[in-house]
Enzyme design. Structure first.
Site, PDB file in Angstrom:
ATOM      1  N   ASP A  85     -10.127  -9.706 -11.765  1.00 39.55           N
ATOM      2  CA  ASP A  85      -9.088  -8.675 -11.830  1.00 39.55           C
ATOM      3  C   ASP A  85      -8.591  -8.520 -13.270  1.00 39.55           C
ATOM      4  OD1 ASP A  85      -6.803  -7.014 -11.476  1.00 39.55           O
ATOM      5  OD2 ASP A  85      -6.663  -7.684  -9.397  1.00 39.55           O
ATOM      6  N   SER A 106      -5.354  -1.874  -9.230  1.00 43.08           N
ATOM      7  CA  SER A 106      -6.301  -2.650  -8.417  1.00 43.08           C
ATOM      8  C   SER A 106      -6.501  -2.053  -7.035  1.00 43.08           C
ATOM      9  CB  SER A 106      -5.814  -4.092  -8.263  1.00 43.08           C
ATOM     10  OG  SER A 106      -5.790  -4.715  -9.505  1.00 43.08           O
ATOM     11  N   SER A 137      -6.753  -6.041  -4.367  1.00 42.73           N
ATOM     12  CA  SER A 137      -8.219  -6.143  -4.477  1.00 42.73           C
ATOM     13  C   SER A 137      -8.879  -6.558  -3.162  1.00 42.73           C
ATOM     14  CB  SER A 137      -8.619  -7.101  -5.605  1.00 42.73           C
ATOM     15  OG  SER A 137      -7.934  -6.817  -6.783  1.00 42.73           O
ATOM     16  N   GLU A 172     -12.505 -13.009  -5.586  1.00 45.56           N
ATOM     17  CA  GLU A 172     -11.708 -12.455  -6.681  1.00 45.56           C
ATOM     18  C   GLU A 172     -11.051 -13.543  -7.533  1.00 45.56           C
ATOM     19  OE1 GLU A 172      -8.018  -9.388  -7.520  1.00 45.56           O
ATOM     20  OE2 GLU A 172      -7.866 -10.770  -5.836  1.00 45.56           O
ATOM     21  N   HIS A 198      -2.427  -1.911 -17.662  1.00 49.04           N
ATOM     22  CA  HIS A 198      -3.886  -1.906 -17.613  1.00 49.04           C
ATOM     23  C   HIS A 198      -4.418  -1.055 -18.747  1.00 49.04           C
ATOM     24  CE1 HIS A 198      -3.618  -2.651 -12.989  1.00 49.04           C
ATOM     25  NE2 HIS A 198      -3.198  -3.670 -13.706  1.00 49.04           N
TER      26      HIS A 198
HETATM   27 ZN    ZN Z   1      -2.672  -5.415 -12.753  1.00 49.56          ZN
END
Ligand code: ZN
Ligand code: NAG
Ligand code: NAG
Ligand code: NAG
Ligand code: NAG
Ligand code: NAG
Ligand code: NAG
Length: 556
Positions: A81, A131, A196, A354, A478
């Site tokens: 991630d 995500s 996720s 993940e 991000h």
């Molecule tokens: Zn994040």
């Protein structure tokens, strides 16, 4: 302040002032100290043959590499991630430096995979992914809106009615796998209901609706918009997962249930449903053996079970560097158990794993923690690579989106990736190799606000050091650039070049013969089923030739 003055003095010595040259763009490259460099790297690097030999070795590996064109019985998708390519470069250096190497030449386990490509991560309504919408893409093959999961872009944020429309719900690769009799599972260091992993089983108009109390505190009706945890335990395909390992006990337990580890904590649910008990009952009713565990010791004792539910923290699991190693398993240990359980399946499996805390560390600008989580992620992939064969198992490693961390300046070879400082020729203050475009690490000089903060006051190798950022934000954001995809196994060579993120499950499905592209024939030169037909032809014609030769001999 006594400690900090010591640091200030120490770091001043190592600062080198930039010398301007004719070149107008690279004058911040300092004069390197050759003595330091020679201590840091292998003397052989001064030799042309060293580099030519290394490159030739790589070329020969490419020449000898056979493309895998059989059926992928198993598929494992590893998702780091927020694992941007900058994170990879810095993490491999950090990893190498732990073994006293210069670091730059280090290779993370999955960087050895034969194929890599670039995935474009934008979502339907957003330039930079979160995500949630990205998990819809890499697990369902469809792009949606930011903060929504497992639904098309018809579904707007919080639109409960729209999320319940069957045509708006996308189908995850786990459903495709189950339809062909394969086993499925999810492993994460985040809550198992976090965005996720939720892409593997949930359909929701808001990623935050993890328990019924989250839905009601968002002023929605939890009976109408089913929370993510309840979808995992009661709806298809989540209710058929054989492996669920990660954090997030809170979303499974009610406010009346006391947490097994922290006696001052309870579950989060207000609806009287204990989903752990429900999961155990359901498995029993299906005639499957099932174990629920909440700590590492119990997890390592599990043997010969059909199904496992492991929830190791009320919320996300702790950072590997801060976790109690007796209480929480590593990502590698969880991955190993998942593969052991799923490998018993005749028809193979799909597993999602993940590394969920790389992203969380970056949001806090905790770069050291992000690098350590990346190394833990690489260890889990190493284990999976060892436990499976590239002949029948496709392993894909990617990220959902990038982050704003940059790796910059002209640090000397082998410089400590965390603490090295260089000097700006403009304000004569130091700057670090690692910094963020935004985030909580923004600081000014409080005594003289016209000046940048002097980083020599800080200890940048502290686990929770917040690396500097250009502008202040409570949570670093991000990044919008492409992320890397590394793969090995059947049809991994189809995950090369530059492509949309939602192409990833389409290749996984094609290779495993599941989902919307699972019936598309392999190319006729693929060497799999055709080759078998060819070999049958060759065997039959050889037999005929022998037979005829004998007949001719007899007649003669
Ligand atoms: Zn994040
Ligand atoms: C709960 O207990 C833990 C120790 O188990 C302690 O660290 C924490 O501060 C306590 N929290 C509250 C809200 O009392
Ligand atoms: C918690 O327990 C109380 C008292 O038994 C009960 O009235 C309430 O419904 C329970 N709440 C939940 C969410 O289970
Ligand atoms: C698990 O069970 C198998 C078969 O019953 C046995 O061979 C193996 O030693 C067991 N492993 C552990 C760790 O108990
Ligand atoms: C702030 O600026 C003053 C004056 O230039 C300087 O002496 C001090 O070291 C600076 N402190 C920090 C934390 O940058
Ligand atoms: C800086 O932090 C690291 C990691 O916590 C620690 O080992 C080191 O002693 C600290 N350095 C100083 C000068 O306090
Ligand atoms: C191989 O032969 C079988 C039987 O003749 C046929 O059904 C199958 O389609 C052939 N496979 C390919 C890839 O042509």
């Amino acid at each position: 302040m006594v400690c900090c003055n010591v640091i200030l003095f120490f770091n001043l010595v190592s600062l080198v002032i930039a010398v301007p040259f004719r070149d107008e763009y690279h004058h911040d490259i300092t004069e390197y100290d050759d003595k330091i460099n020679l201590l840091r790297y292998n003397n052989q690097e001064n030799n042309a043959q060293f580099w030519l030999d290394g490159a030739e070795k790589t070329l020969k590996e490419k020449i000898e590499k056979k493309e895998q064109k059989g059926i992928a019985k198993n598929v494992i998708l590893f998702l780091g991630d927020g694992m941007s390519m900058t994170t990879l470069a810095a993490s491999r250096i950090f990893f190498g430096q732990q073994s006293k190497n210069p670091g730059e030449e280090t290779v993370l386990s999955f960087e050895k995979f034969p194929y890599s490509g670039l995935s474009k991560t934008y979502c339907v309504n957003s330039q930079v992914a979160d995500s949630a919408c990205s998990s819809t893409a890499y697990l369902n093959g469809v792009k949606g809106n930011i903060k929504t999961i497992g639904v098309t872009a018809e579904v707007k944020l919080r639109d409960c009615d729209s999320m319940n429309v069957p045509e708006h719900q996308t189908s995850p690769v786990t459903s495709w796998a189950q339809a062909e009799g394969k086993a499925t599972g999810i492993v994460t260091t985040a809550r198992v209901t976090h965005a996720s992993p939720a892409g593997a089983y949930a359909h929701t108009a808001h990623r935050d609706w993890e328990s019924d109390s989250d839905v009601s505190s968002d002023k929605q009706d939890p009976e109408k918009c089913m929370d993510i945890a309840r979808q995992l335990v009661t709806q298809s395909p989540g209710n058929k997962f054989k492996v669920i390992l990660g954090g997030g006990r809170g979303t499974f337990m009610t406010v009346n249930d006391t947490d097994p580890e922290y006696s001052n904590k309870t579950g989060w649910r207000n609806d009287n449903r204990n989903l752990i008990n429900q999961w155990l009952d359901d498995k029993k009713k299906s005639g499957l053996s099932a174990s629920y565990v909440w700590n590492r010791e119990d997890m390592l004792k599990v043997n010969n079970t059909d199904c496992i539910l492991g929830l190791f923290e009320p919320s996300h699991m702790r950072y590997h560097m801060e976790a109690d190693p007796q209480m929480e398993p590593t990502l590698e240990e969880m991955t190993e158990l998942a593969i052991k359980i799923l490998s018993k399946e005749d028809k193979g499996y799909f597993l999602f794993v993940e590394g969920g805390k790389i992203d969380m560390a970056h949001h806090g600008s905790l770069a050291k923690m992000a690098f350590d989580e990346t190394i833990e992620f690489a260890k889990a992939i190493q284990k999976a690579n060892e436990m499976t064969s590239e002949k029948d198992t496709l392993i894909v490693v990617t990220a959902d989106h990038a982050h704003t961390m940059s790796f910059s300046g002209y640090p000397q070879r082998g410089s400590d990736i965390l603490t090295n400082l260089q000097q700006s020729g403009i304000d004569l203050l130091p700057y670090s190799t690692i910094s963020y475009a935004n985030g909580p690490g923004y600081k000014v000089n409080t005594t003289d606000p016209s000046k940048r903060y002097d980083l020599r006051y800080d200890n940048m190798s502290e686990t929770r050091y917040q690396f500097p950022s250009t502008l202040p934000l409570s949570s670093e954001t991000h990044g919008g650039e492409d992320v890397a995809v590394f793969s090995r196994g059947p049809w991994a060579h189809f995950l090369t070049g530059s492509f949309e993120q939602n192409y990833i499950p389409i290749v996984m499905g094609y290779a495993a013969r599941i989902g919307p592209t699972g019936r598309i024939d392999f190319p006729s030169n693929s060497g799999s089923s055709i080759a078998k037909n060819h070999s049958i032809t060759i065997i039959i014609s050889s037999l005929l030739i022998i037979l005829f030769t004998k007949i001719i001999k007899i007649h003669n």
